[in-house]
Design a protein around this motif. Structure first.
Motif, PDB file in Angstrom:
ATOM      1  N   LYS A   1      42.170  62.045  27.353  1.00 13.72           N
ATOM      2  CA  LYS A   1      43.089  63.165  27.135  1.00 13.72           C
ATOM      3  C   LYS A   1      42.724  63.792  25.802  1.00 13.72           C
ATOM      4  O   LYS A   1      42.710  63.118  24.772  1.00 13.72           O
ATOM      5  CB  LYS A   1      44.548  62.712  27.103  1.00 13.72           C
ATOM      6  CG  LYS A   1      45.059  62.227  28.452  1.00 13.72           C
ATOM      7  CD  LYS A   1      44.898  60.768  28.562  1.00 13.72           C
ATOM      8  CE  LYS A   1      45.411  60.211  29.889  1.00 13.72           C
ATOM      9  NZ  LYS A   1      44.927  58.841  30.082  1.00 13.72           N
ATOM     10  N   ILE A   2      42.400  65.073  25.843  1.00 15.50           N
ATOM     11  CA  ILE A   2      41.934  65.776  24.643  1.00 15.50           C
ATOM     12  C   ILE A   2      42.867  66.941  24.381  1.00 15.50           C
ATOM     13  O   ILE A   2      43.130  67.754  25.269  1.00 15.50           O
ATOM     14  CB  ILE A   2      40.491  66.286  24.833  1.00 15.50           C
ATOM     15  CG1 ILE A   2      39.565  65.099  25.135  1.00 15.50           C
ATOM     16  CG2 ILE A   2      40.018  67.068  23.626  1.00 15.50           C
ATOM     17  CD1 ILE A   2      38.260  65.478  25.739  1.00 15.50           C
ATOM     18  N   ILE A   3      43.356  67.035  23.168  1.00 19.75           N
ATOM     19  CA  ILE A   3      44.202  68.155  22.763  1.00 19.75           C
ATOM     20  C   ILE A   3      43.298  69.224  22.171  1.00 19.75           C
ATOM     21  O   ILE A   3      42.566  68.979  21.219  1.00 19.75           O
ATOM     22  CB  ILE A   3      45.251  67.718  21.717  1.00 19.75           C
ATOM     23  CG1 ILE A   3      46.087  66.559  22.252  1.00 19.75           C
ATOM     24  CG2 ILE A   3      46.126  68.898  21.297  1.00 19.75           C
ATOM     25  CD1 ILE A   3      46.828  66.833  23.531  1.00 19.75           C
ATOM     26  N   LYS A   4      43.357  70.395  22.774  1.00 20.95           N
ATOM     27  CA  LYS A   4      42.577  71.532  22.280  1.00 20.95           C
ATOM     28  C   LYS A   4      43.556  72.442  21.541  1.00 20.95           C
ATOM     29  O   LYS A   4      44.256  73.224  22.146  1.00 20.95           O
ATOM     30  CB  LYS A   4      41.909  72.263  23.447  1.00 20.95           C
ATOM     31  CG  LYS A   4      41.040  73.414  23.031  1.00 20.95           C
ATOM     32  CD  LYS A   4      40.429  74.094  24.256  1.00 20.95           C
ATOM     33  CE  LYS A   4      39.715  75.345  23.808  1.00 20.95           C
ATOM     34  NZ  LYS A   4      39.698  76.351  24.854  1.00 20.95           N
ATOM     35  N   ASP A   5      43.591  72.300  20.221  1.00 18.21           N
ATOM     36  CA  ASP A   5      44.583  73.051  19.448  1.00 18.21           C
ATOM     37  C   ASP A   5      43.993  74.259  18.729  1.00 18.21           C
ATOM     38  O   ASP A   5      44.646  74.862  17.898  1.00 18.21           O
ATOM     39  CB  ASP A   5      45.295  72.134  18.457  1.00 18.21           C
ATOM     40  CG  ASP A   5      44.341  71.495  17.467  1.00 18.21           C
ATOM     41  OD1 ASP A   5      43.125  71.753  17.546  1.00 18.21           O
ATOM     42  OD2 ASP A   5      44.808  70.730  16.612  1.00 18.21           O
TER      43      ASP A   5
END
Length: 142
Positions: free
Chosen positions: A53-57
């Motif tokens: 799970k990768i947060i692309k902020d």
């Protein structure tokens, strides 16, 4: 998209979910994107503890680049919502930053607000010559 995720998992591929929280656009027509972390229920049901799970902020997500760089993937396949924004932008940026990765976008597992926007984004990716686009059968938009 659910069938693709299940098939790729059976084939032994890593599955990564990228949650784009950089925009906060509450006018987005896709419920799954309004809060960034919410997946459509059918897709959420495919998530396993072993998935990434990768947060692309940020538009050019350092987290995503770091993840792909440390995994040393030779090939990456992108699928997702908003072909003309998220998918297009991510594909072009990944190819720029990690040019050695073979990059594929599965047109059948992408969507945009309109068929015209979807097709235009896929056409740009395909014609760049840098990104392979599968399942794209351009139709007349008349």
């Amino acid at each position: 998209m659910v069938r693709k995720i299940k098939r790729r998992r059976r084939q032994g591929y890593d599955i990564a979910y990228v949650f784009d929280v950089s925009d906060g656009d509450t006018n987005c027509p896709y419920t799954s994107l309004k809060n960034g972390y919410e997946l459509a229920p059918e897709i959420a049901a495919t998530v396993r503890p072993s998935d990434y799970k990768i947060i692309k902020d940020a538009p050019h997500s350092p987290q995503l680049i770091a993840f792909l760089s440390t995994k040393n993937y030779k090939a990456v396949e992108l699928v997702g919502v908003l072909t003309d924004e998220c998918v297009h932008q991510t594909a072009r940026w990944l190819k720029y930053v990690l040019p050695y990765i073979e990059l594929t976008v599965d047109a059948a597992c992408c969507a945009a607000n309109t068929p015209e926007q979807h097709n235009a984004a896929l056409r740009r990716l395909k014609h760049s010559g840098l990104i392979h686009v599968t399942h794209f059968h351009e139709r007349s938009l008349r």
